[in-house]
Design a protein around this motif. Sequence first.
Motif, PDB file in Angstrom:
ATOM      1  N   ARG A 216      -5.528   0.367  -2.159  1.00 12.77           N
ATOM      2  CA  ARG A 216      -5.955   0.171  -3.547  1.00 12.77           C
ATOM      3  C   ARG A 216      -4.771   0.188  -4.505  1.00 12.77           C
ATOM      4  N   THR A 217      -3.624   0.696  -4.057  1.00 17.19           N
ATOM      5  CA  THR A 217      -2.407   0.701  -4.862  1.00 17.19           C
ATOM      6  C   THR A 217      -1.331  -0.078  -4.124  1.00 17.19           C
ATOM      7  N   ARG A 218      -0.383  -0.626  -4.875  1.00 20.43           N
ATOM      8  CA  ARG A 218       0.643  -1.486  -4.273  1.00 20.43           C
ATOM      9  C   ARG A 218       2.054  -1.120  -4.726  1.00 20.43           C
ATOM     10  N   SER A 219       2.279   0.141  -5.054  1.00 23.63           N
ATOM     11  CA  SER A 219       3.611   0.576  -5.483  1.00 23.63           C
ATOM     12  C   SER A 219       4.530   0.777  -4.282  1.00 23.63           C
ATOM     13  N   SER A 220       5.809   0.970  -4.560  1.00 17.38           N
ATOM     14  CA  SER A 220       6.746   1.222  -3.471  1.00 17.38           C
ATOM     15  C   SER A 220       6.431   2.562  -2.800  1.00 17.38           C
ATOM     16  N   LYS A 221       5.990   3.546  -3.565  1.00 15.35           N
ATOM     17  CA  LYS A 221       5.624   4.838  -2.984  1.00 15.35           C
ATOM     18  C   LYS A 221       4.400   4.676  -2.073  1.00 15.35           C
ATOM     19  N   ALA A 222       3.432   3.861  -2.500  1.00 10.82           N
ATOM     20  CA  ALA A 222       2.249   3.598  -1.669  1.00 10.82           C
ATOM     21  C   ALA A 222       2.664   2.948  -0.352  1.00 10.82           C
ATOM     22  N   ASN A 223       3.616   2.030  -0.407  1.00 10.35           N
ATOM     23  CA  ASN A 223       4.119   1.391   0.815  1.00 10.35           C
ATOM     24  C   ASN A 223       4.794   2.409   1.730  1.00 10.35           C
ATOM     25  N   MET A 224       5.564   3.329   1.148  1.00 13.00           N
ATOM     26  CA  MET A 224       6.212   4.368   1.953  1.00 13.00           C
ATOM     27  C   MET A 224       5.174   5.292   2.582  1.00 13.00           C
ATOM     28  N   ILE A 225       4.120   5.613   1.848  1.00  9.57           N
ATOM     29  CA  ILE A 225       3.045   6.466   2.373  1.00  9.57           C
ATOM     30  C   ILE A 225       2.370   5.779   3.549  1.00  9.57           C
ATOM     31  N   ARG A 226       2.068   4.488   3.405  1.00  8.09           N
ATOM     32  CA  ARG A 226       1.418   3.741   4.496  1.00  8.09           C
ATOM     33  C   ARG A 226       2.309   3.681   5.735  1.00  8.09           C
ATOM     34  N   LYS A 227       3.590   3.424   5.544  1.00  9.48           N
ATOM     35  CA  LYS A 227       4.511   3.356   6.684  1.00  9.48           C
ATOM     36  C   LYS A 227       4.577   4.712   7.385  1.00  9.48           C
ATOM     37  N   ALA A 228       4.682   5.797   6.621  1.00 10.12           N
ATOM     38  CA  ALA A 228       4.730   7.139   7.202  1.00 10.12           C
ATOM     39  C   ALA A 228       3.427   7.454   7.935  1.00 10.12           C
ATOM     40  N   ALA A 229       2.303   7.018   7.387  1.00 10.66           N
ATOM     41  CA  ALA A 229       1.004   7.259   8.026  1.00 10.66           C
ATOM     42  C   ALA A 229       0.939   6.606   9.398  1.00 10.66           C
ATOM     43  N   ILE A 230       1.408   5.371   9.499  1.00 11.79           N
ATOM     44  CA  ILE A 230       1.439   4.669  10.783  1.00 11.79           C
ATOM     45  C   ILE A 230       2.365   5.400  11.749  1.00 11.79           C
ATOM     46  N   GLU A 231       3.526   5.832  11.264  1.00 14.40           N
ATOM     47  CA  GLU A 231       4.475   6.548  12.122  1.00 14.40           C
ATOM     48  C   GLU A 231       3.917   7.887  12.600  1.00 14.40           C
ATOM     49  N   MET A 232       3.009   8.480  11.823  1.00 17.71           N
ATOM     50  CA  MET A 232       2.397   9.764  12.192  1.00 17.71           C
ATOM     51  C   MET A 232       1.175   9.569  13.094  1.00 17.71           C
ATOM     52  N   GLY A 233       0.884   8.338  13.472  1.00 19.79           N
ATOM     53  CA  GLY A 233      -0.236   8.093  14.380  1.00 19.79           C
ATOM     54  C   GLY A 233      -1.475   7.543  13.723  1.00 19.79           C
ATOM     55  N   GLY A 234      -1.386   7.186  12.447  1.00 18.13           N
ATOM     56  CA  GLY A 234      -2.531   6.579  11.768  1.00 18.13           C
ATOM     57  C   GLY A 234      -2.862   5.232  12.389  1.00 18.13           C
ATOM     58  N   VAL A 235      -4.111   4.820  12.260  1.00 15.69           N
ATOM     59  CA  VAL A 235      -4.579   3.581  12.871  1.00 15.69           C
ATOM     60  C   VAL A 235      -5.002   2.610  11.774  1.00 15.69           C
TER      61      VAL A 235
END
Length: 75
Positions: free
Chosen positions: A32-51
């Motif tokens: 729902r957000t498209r900021s650079s911080k949101a992108n970093m959160i999404r990348k970290a989530a995937i690296e932590m095992g998010g699906v």
Amino acid sequence: MAEILMQYGERRKLADKFSVSEVTVREALKFRTRSSKANMIRKAAIEMGGVLQGARTLREVTGKESDESLKEERP
């Protein structure tokens, strides 16, 4: 709609890691957000095992170049 699913408690860890609220993390993981911080959160989530659900790659959702390792495995 695409989103990144995580195990219970992992969103809190992301919020602490990025010094943001859990609401900010939830909004980022639901794209729902498209900021650079949101992108970093999404990348970290995937690296932590998010699906990633509802899309095959982050690029498909964001329209931006993404790391190939972030692709979701499809049977």
